[in-house]
Design a protein around this motif. Structure first.
Motif, PDB file in Angstrom:
ATOM      1  N   ASN A  95       0.499  -1.546   1.217  1.00 15.43           N
ATOM      2  CA  ASN A  95      -0.726  -2.205   0.752  1.00 15.43           C
ATOM      3  C   ASN A  95      -0.435  -3.638   0.344  1.00 15.43           C
ATOM      4  N   ARG A  96       0.857  -3.907   0.176  1.00 12.56           N
ATOM      5  CA  ARG A  96       1.266  -5.239  -0.249  1.00 12.56           C
ATOM      6  C   ARG A  96       2.235  -5.792   0.780  1.00 12.56           C
TER       7      ARG A  96
ATOM      8  N   PHE B 173       1.394  -3.690   7.252  1.00 12.26           N
ATOM      9  CA  PHE B 173       0.626  -4.243   6.130  1.00 12.26           C
ATOM     10  C   PHE B 173      -0.855  -3.960   6.373  1.00 12.26           C
ATOM     11  N   LYS B 174      -1.484  -3.406   5.358  1.00 11.94           N
ATOM     12  CA  LYS B 174      -2.920  -3.187   5.482  1.00 11.94           C
ATOM     13  C   LYS B 174      -3.594  -3.580   4.178  1.00 11.94           C
TER      14      LYS B 174
END
Lengths: 1013, 466
Positions: free
Chosen positions: B208-209, B265-266
């Motif tokens: 998420n980061r 990455f999202k």
């Protein structure tokens, strides 16, 4: 002057020739004080004299004289028959007309003649029992210099009120409202009853508004409610009215089914675009070329069937709204106590289904008075409940005022008694539809949702005055303005809309917002007359205001159908297999601000003729950085009551005259903490963080308004014509400019104190008695205000384009900024636009082509016209309001003509679009980009027959036959009966520059009765 | 009378003794910047704020690219007018669909710069705190580089080194910065990414980061656009080695957010946040706004390609209602809410394949990468062979069209190769003539948003919009 003297002498001389005698006497006022300079004349002649300092007079009259007329500026005329007496003493009664009225400024009460400010008074007649639930809307056209425009016809909606032009670019332009000494929220009048109001004073210039310092620049509206009178018997009143509201009609037409089917086919043939069944089932559609004959015949049937249906969507979404209002009042008083109490019930249905307002207003005003102490208590508690339509004042499909136009004329909402919405026909039993289901979806949404507000509004005010000794009093005011709005938003489970909610089983949400403002001030008042001619009145007051707001909301999901009207029906959120189930949403907000002030208000009047007003206020605000926290505001004013000078008194056609001038410094209110660099909650992936929400500004300061006013009040021809003229110049500097920033700065804009704006204008108010006989009285009057608004400085730059408008030095606020429309190229059908050099092009470039010559949405002039005709007990009141010179975007036309929305119904204007070379028309070829241009700007000037009342007071002789009754009045009333305008949309009146399917004002007709006993 | 005296004096006392402190108020639901950035936990929260700002920025790009390119068609059910001008290439500098990403990225950059400046003023009380501080600076710096890269990709006049790109912001400041060249921006991106790589610990793996893998992924994408083939190969290799391609069973789960396979990455979407699926499907009316292009349907091997079912959702058996499946999401209660995947391993393979193809003598390695990806996605796939660089690049471009469908890449892929947008006949029923967008067309590149042009005197508009 000399002529008059000669004439007088001649008459006197003639008198000598005839038999004559001398009459003497004394003229006193109601308090027993002598009235000096009162004129004493023989009726029917110019022969007369004036009273001396002690009120005494002596006059020689011819023996033929029958009656004497006593008159003086502040008093009613008295006619007394001479008879045989040689001594005639007279008591004059104070008169109450525009010149001698009391002006209430909030901190002081002034006789109109002692007040040098520009103010106008709106009486109870214009406010009581009008079928419009918002007090601010009732002020439209009633006072010069006041521009009132409502943005919605939803019952109870507040209006935008602007006094003497817009004085700010991005800040507040709303006036300050004071009710019985207590500041109250603007635009929150839905719960308050206008029938409790005695007067509204509109204060426009600095000498009145500087007392309010940092909140006064936009003008002050003082609302005074009804109070009981000491030593009067108790009077009960019952006031009732019933009525109906209807829709006013716009001036554009939509296609009917036949036209629509034809349009769809033409668009298909010309552009190959499929916008509906007219093309889909057309024999001309190449896609159908190879279909068997039987299918094509079936297609023809479908087309014919659709073309034959014409659904009137207005019948489905609109209704005749019912209106009723009932008021019970009681008032009276003893020597020490007085009271007024009322209970008001109003129920108004909107013209769109579901929308309404129902309210209960209670008021009790109590006064207690002894020799030294007087206490006034004003209390009102109100409860109201409003239902709203969906997506009010937006272009969304769910706004009924939009969807009646978007919906196709052959769309039938009910199929076999079932409402079929959107494309989810499977939800309704797999019914095949060939339209977009736009109207049906909007209707389904209205049926399956709730959008409701419950409001409790209370205002409490206490005024106290205690005489310490000769002329010196302690004065104090304390109070509370409270408003709590509880919103309810339901989406019923088991409905199509309910299926869209999180979890697919409806939702139930409530919101609570509370506003509390505590207000208190206390100080000293010194009021004394020295040597009979020097009148002094000084107030020194310290004041404290603190306002807080708090809001909270939640929405829960998974609503049980059996408990859908209560939060207990919500399924509590949980996590199942790592997925959230029915997780409710929660939110809230709060704000706070405080103001501390020291106020000095002084007045000196010499001999009732020469007046000096001054005020000073030192304000400290929590919304300012420490460097600018405390700032002074002031005003000075002077007046001359020329009507009291003997040389004016001797001019017969002038009944009264005064001139006045004022100058002062004020600011417009600011709240919040815009001077600080602030971070707000910003959540990411379930973690709470903080993100920048405001950048700091250490030089943040007030927007200061310097206002100059000069005016005159006059009464002519024995008060037959009364009026006033005011000329003003208002310069506001330090204006916040929302300076557009490069996005690289991290925010879109920064408010800097850099602008300068000028409002100048002239306001006229005139009323005349056209006919003034014993039985028949016809009074006609009106007011007009011209305002010229000009941006004079913008600091470092000369202009800020803001979307479709521009802020530019030399132009007024609200100036449209858009490319000019040059028509349609007859050869190609392409739209044409003007370049700034006047050449015509097919390219559209808003950056390079936008021009400023299309006007502004703010009117150049506005006002009202009133007429009262009364004959014996019958009276007819007619009132018009108007505004002119304002131009607005008509987005309704735009939407009805833009090809992007061609699958929705379109205006019948589209049938005259360009179709082949040589077509000369104003509608471009289908498919060419329909851009925003000057084509969509229309003149929104209007003249509206705002209110008509025909009333009849049943003769006293008939009323008194019923024991206990004192008066009965019956009336018929019409609101917004007619509007003259060139605007083609719903309603020319609006509070912004663009028309976007706003809820239009209704036309309401009521009948009512007032009984007193 | 005594009582009233008492009331009076009390009122006086109340008013006069209320202290001046009453004006020293602070907002109840906001925090002063200095109070946020005063310590490391505060700066960490501000970094969360940076991610919050970034969340959603990519949606704008995806939306604009889908509408602009040949990935979707305007469905007849779209009665809202939403995006219609953009789809029809009736675009000028005021167009919000293509302009939205500009402010979204610059706002994120500003917040990142504030975090970096704030963190640089602090020192950690212990090693753990100090490492956290460094990581915060590292992530913020990487975000800064990523945002500038996306701005360059969207708004540059083209990708030639000397052409005008965008201003590169390294401090939070109000100003009117001028556009820098493509080359200059790439250099600054690389400097930032190198800095970030030195500060983000390898132990940070939350996708998420931005992690170290994320930094490599950004580097690889940047190198591809910069035509730095060696840089692209090394960065993509690092990313591929760290995060493998998804298995055939895991692949569909990526799109329902039930698998983190190959997601480098999202930007995470939690309940209540904007649903990206709403851009293409109007839930309230159950209407398709933009449907999968017939051209896209034709490109897929429906039977064997496992990507088809995750890309296309047919909503009707009788009518053509092909919804974009990638953004249906995995939450049955909130359809349309899906995490937005900014970088996946598949893209790394395609970047490396293209870089190998461009490098002389490494065609075979490129073919290998393409075949590796295809066999991970297509049942019964047999390796393809390519004899020329051009043929391989063409195949890679088509593979990107399918693999990265609706992931915001198509329009920039076309621009990168200076190819026109071409739509097939079935897709242009409602396009009103928007069939081919030549590379010389005015609208081929996006304009610099009008708001920026009005606010920044040093900003130069892209050539065709001048």
């Amino acid at each position: 002057m000399r002529k008059v003297l000669v004439l007088l002498t001649m008459f006197l001389f003639t008198g000598v020739l005839l038999a004559q005698r001398t009459i003497t006497g004394r003229v006193i006022d109601e308090k027993g004080d002598p009235v000096q300079s009162a004129s004493v004349t023989v009726k029917g002649t110019l022969s007369g004299t004036t009273t001396g300092e002690n009120g005494n007079y002596s006059l020689s009259v011819p023996s033929t004289a029958k009656e004497l007329v006593f008159s003086s500026v502040d008093f009613e005329d008295v006619t007394i028959s001479i008879g045989s007496s040689s001594v005639i003493n007279v008591t004059l009664k104070n008169k109450s007309d525009e010149l001698t009225d009391v002006v209430i400024t909030g901190y002081t009460r002034e006789r109109r003649m002692d007040f040098v400010g520009a103010s106008a008074k709106v009486g109870s007649k214009a406010l009581n029992q009008v079928p419009n639930a918002s007090i601010d809307q009732l002020l439209q056209g009633r006072a010069p210099g006041l521009y009132v425009s409502a943005g919605s016809g939803q019952p109870g909606t507040g209006a935008s009120v602007i006094i003497r032009g817009v004085g700010s670019i991005s800040g507040s332009v709303t006036p300050l409202y004071i009710m019985d000494g207590i500041p109250i929220q603007a635009a929150a009048f839905a719960a308050l009853s206008a029938s409790d109001i005695e007067t509204v004073d509109v204060l426009r210039d600095a000498s009145a508004t500087a007392m309010y310092g940092s909140r006064g620049a936009n003008g002050v509206i003082i609302i005074t409610t009804k109070r009981g009178k000491n030593n009067s018997k108790t009077v009960f009143g019952v006031n009732s009215q019933f009525g109906i509201s209807n829709r006013t009609r716009p001036k554009f037409e939509m296609m009917n089914s036949q036209q629509r089917i034809q349009y769809e086919e033409e668009v298909g043939m010309e552009n190959g675009v499929n916008i509906g069944p007219g093309w889909r089932f057309s024999r001309n559609n190449p896609a159908n070329a190879s279909l068997p004959q039987a299918t094509l015949e079936r297609y023809d049937e479908i087309r014919d069937s659709l073309a034959g249906k014409n659904v009137d969507w207005t019948d489905i979404f609109f209704r005749q709204g019912k209106f009723q209002q009932h008021q019970l009042t009681a008032s009276g008083g003893s020597e020490k106590f007085a009271f007024f109490t009322s209970l008001d019930y109003l129920k108004q249905e909107g013209i769109a289904i579901r929308s309404n307002l129902e309210r209960y207003s209670f008021r009790t005003n109590l006064d207690f008075k002894t020799d030294r102490l007087s206490i006034g208590l004003s209390t009102t508690i109100n409860y109201s409940q409003s239902n709203f339509i969906e997506s009010e004042n937006t272009t969304a499909v769910s706004n009924p005022f939009a969807s009646i136009y978007y919906a196709l004329p052959y769309e039938q909402p009910f199929i076999n008694g079932v409402l079929v919405a959107a494309n989810n026909s499977s939800f309704f039993g797999n019914v095949a539809t060939y339209d977009q289901r736009e109207g049906s979806s909007a209707l389904e949404r209205l049926y399956s949702t709730t959008n409701k507000n419950n409001e409790v509004k209370g205002i409490l005010g206490l005024n106290l005055r205690y005489k310490i000794y000769d002329g010196l009093s302690i004065v104090a005011t304390g109070g509370l303005d409270y408003r709590e709005v509880m919103g309810l938003r339901q989406v019923r489970p088991g409905t199509f809309t309910g299926n869209q909610s999180t979890g697919g089983q409806g939702s139930f949400g409530e919101s609570v917002s509370r506003f509390v403002r505590l207000f208190g001030n206390a100080g000293l008042n010194y009021n004394k007359v020295f040597n009979k001619i020097h009148s002094v009145d000084v107030n020194a007051i310290y004041e404290n205001t603190k306002a807080t707001t708090r809001a909270f909301n939640y929405t829960g999901f998974g609503v049980d159908p059996l408990l859908q009207n209560s939060p207990v029906g919500i399924t509590p959120g949980s996590v199942v297999n790592g997925q959230g189930q029915f997780i409710p949403s929660v939110g809230g907000s709060g704000s706070i601000n405080a103001l501390q002030s020291l106020i000095l208000v002084g007045k000196y009047v010499l001999d009732n003729k020469y007046i000096l007003n001054a005020s000073y206020r030192y304000d400290g605000s929590s919304s300012m950085p420490t460097t600018n926290r405390w700032k002074p505001f002031y005003s000075v004013g002077a007046g001359w009551n020329a009507g009291r000078e003997n040389f004016i008194k001797n001019i017969n056609w002038i009944s009264d005259l005064s001139v006045r001038a004022s100058y002062g410094l004020t600011a417009s209110p600011i709240s919040g903490f815009n001077y600080l660099a602030l971070y707000s909650v910003a959540r990411y992936a379930g973690t709470t963080g903080f993100g920048l929400s405001n950048i700091s500004n250490d030089t943040y300061n007030w927007e200061y308004t310097k206002a100059f006013n000069v005016g005159t009040d006059f009464a002519l021809f024995r008060n037959r014509i009364r009026g006033s003229v005011d000329v003003y110049n208002k310069l506001t500097d330090n204006i916040f400019i929302s300076q557009r920033l490069s996005a690289t700065a991290g925010v879109n804009s920064l408010s800097i104190n850099a602008g300068e704006l000028k409002n100048s204008g002239i306001e006229l108010l005139i009323n005349g008695d056209v006919i003034s006989s014993k039985d028949l009285v016809w009074t006609v009057g009106g007011n007009i205000a011209f305002n010229k608004n000009e941006i004079t400085n913008l600091g470092q730059v000369n202009e800020f384009p803001q979307g479709t408008s521009i802020i530019r030095v030399g132009l007024p606020m609200g100036t449209h900024y858009i490319p000019g429309w040059a028509g349609v190229d007859a050869a190609t059908g392409n739209p044409l636009y003007y370049n700034l050099d006047g050449s015509v092009t097919t390219t559209y470039d808003r950056t390079a082509q936008s021009d400023t010559k299309f006007g502004t949405y703010l009117p150049k002039y506005n006002g009202g016209i009133n007429s009262t005709l009364s004959y014996k007990g019958i009276s007819l009141d007619v009132f018009f309001s108007y505004a002119g010179g304002n131009k607005r975007f008509n987005n309704e036309d735009y939407f009805n003509q833009v090809p992007n929305f061609a699958t929705s119904n379109q205006g019948s204007a589209m049938l005259r679009r360009w179709r082949k070379p040589g077509d000369v028309t104003d509608i471009q070829k289908f498919g060419t980009a329909r851009n925003f241009s000057s084509k969509d700007i229309q003149d929104a000037s209007y003249l509206r027959l705002r209110n008509v009342i025909l009333s009849y007071n049943i003769p006293q002789s008939a009323v008194s036959k019923i024991k206990g009754l004192s008066s009965i009045r019956v009336f018929l009333q019409g609101q917004n009966l007619l509007t003259w305008t060139r605007w083609t949309g719903f309603d020319p009146e609006d509070n912004n520059n663009i028309a976007q399917f706003e809820y239009p004002a209704a036309r309401t007709v009521t009948a009512g009765i007032n009984i007193n006993f | 009378m005594k009582l009233t005296n008492y009331i009076t004096y009390t009122l006086f006392a109340c008013v006069f003794f209320s202290c001046k402190k009453q004006l020293d108020l602070t907002p109840p639901d906001q925090i002063i910047e200095g109070a946020v950035l005063k310590d490391i936990p505060g700066v960490e929260k501000a970094l969360t704020g940076v991610y919050a700002q970034l969340n959603g920025a990519f949606d704008n790009e995806i939306y604009a690219s889908v509408l602009y390119s040949d990935e979707a068609n305007l469905h007849i059910e779209n009665n809202t007018g939403r995006g219609v001008n953009t789809y029809r290439w009736q675009v000028d500098a005021t167009n919000g669909d293509v302009g939205a990403a500009w402010a979204a990225y610059y706002f994120t950059i500003d917040r990142a710069n504030r975090v970096i400046a704030g963190a640089e003023k602090l020192t950690g009380a212990n090693t753990q705190q100090e490492n956290l501080r460094k990581q915060i600076i590292g992530e913020a710096t990487a975000i800064r580089a990523y945002c500038h890269l996306q701005l360059l990709i969207n708004y540059s006049e083209n990708f030639d080194g000397g052409s005008l790109a965008v201003p590169y912001m390294t401090v939070a400041a109000i100003g009117q910065p001028a556009r820098e060249t493509v080359q200059a921006v790439f250099e600054k991106i690389n400097i930032d990414l190198t800095t970030a790589a030195g500060l983000i610990p390898a132990s940070a793996v939350n996708n998420n980061r931005i992690t170290l893998v994320g930094v490599n992924a950004i580097k690889a994408r940047a190198a591809l656009y910069a035509k730095d083939w060696d840089g692209a190969i090394s960065a993509a290799t690092a990313a591929i080695n760290a995060v493998a391609l998804a298995s055939k069973t895991a692949y569909p789960l990526i799109w329902t957010d039930n698998s983190e396979s190959e997601v480098i990455f999202k930007t995470k979407r939690v309940a209540g946040q904007a649903r990206i699926g709403d851009l293409f499907y109007d839930r309230s009316q159950e209407k398709i706004m933009y449907a999968v292009a017939y051209e896209m349907l034709d490109a897929f091997d429906e039977v064997n390609d496992i990507r088809y079912a995750s890309t296309v959702l047919s909503r009707s058996t009788t009518e053509d209602r092909f919804s974009i499946a990638k953004y249906i999401g995995g939450d049955a209660q909130q359809p349309g809410r899906a995490d937005v995947k900014n970088f996946r391993t598949a893209e790394m393979y395609l970047i490396r394949a293209e870089a190998y193809a461009e490098k002389t003598g490494q065609l075979g390695l490129g073919i290998n990468d393409l075949n590796t990806l295809r066999s991970a996605r297509i049942n019964g796939y047999t390796n393809a062979t390519f004899t020329t660089k051009e043929a391989l690049i063409e195949a890679i471009l088509l593979e990107r069209y399918k693999e990265l469908a609706f992931e915001g890449q198509r329009m920039s892929d076309l621009r990168r190769h200076k190819l026109p947008v071409t739509r097939i006949a079935e897709d242009v029923t409602n396009a009103l003539g928007a069939v081919t967008l030549a590379i010389t067309a005015k609208e081929y590149y996006y304009p610099i948003p009008n708001d920026e042009m009005q606010a920044n005197n040093n900003m130069i508009q892209n050539p065709t919009y001048r």
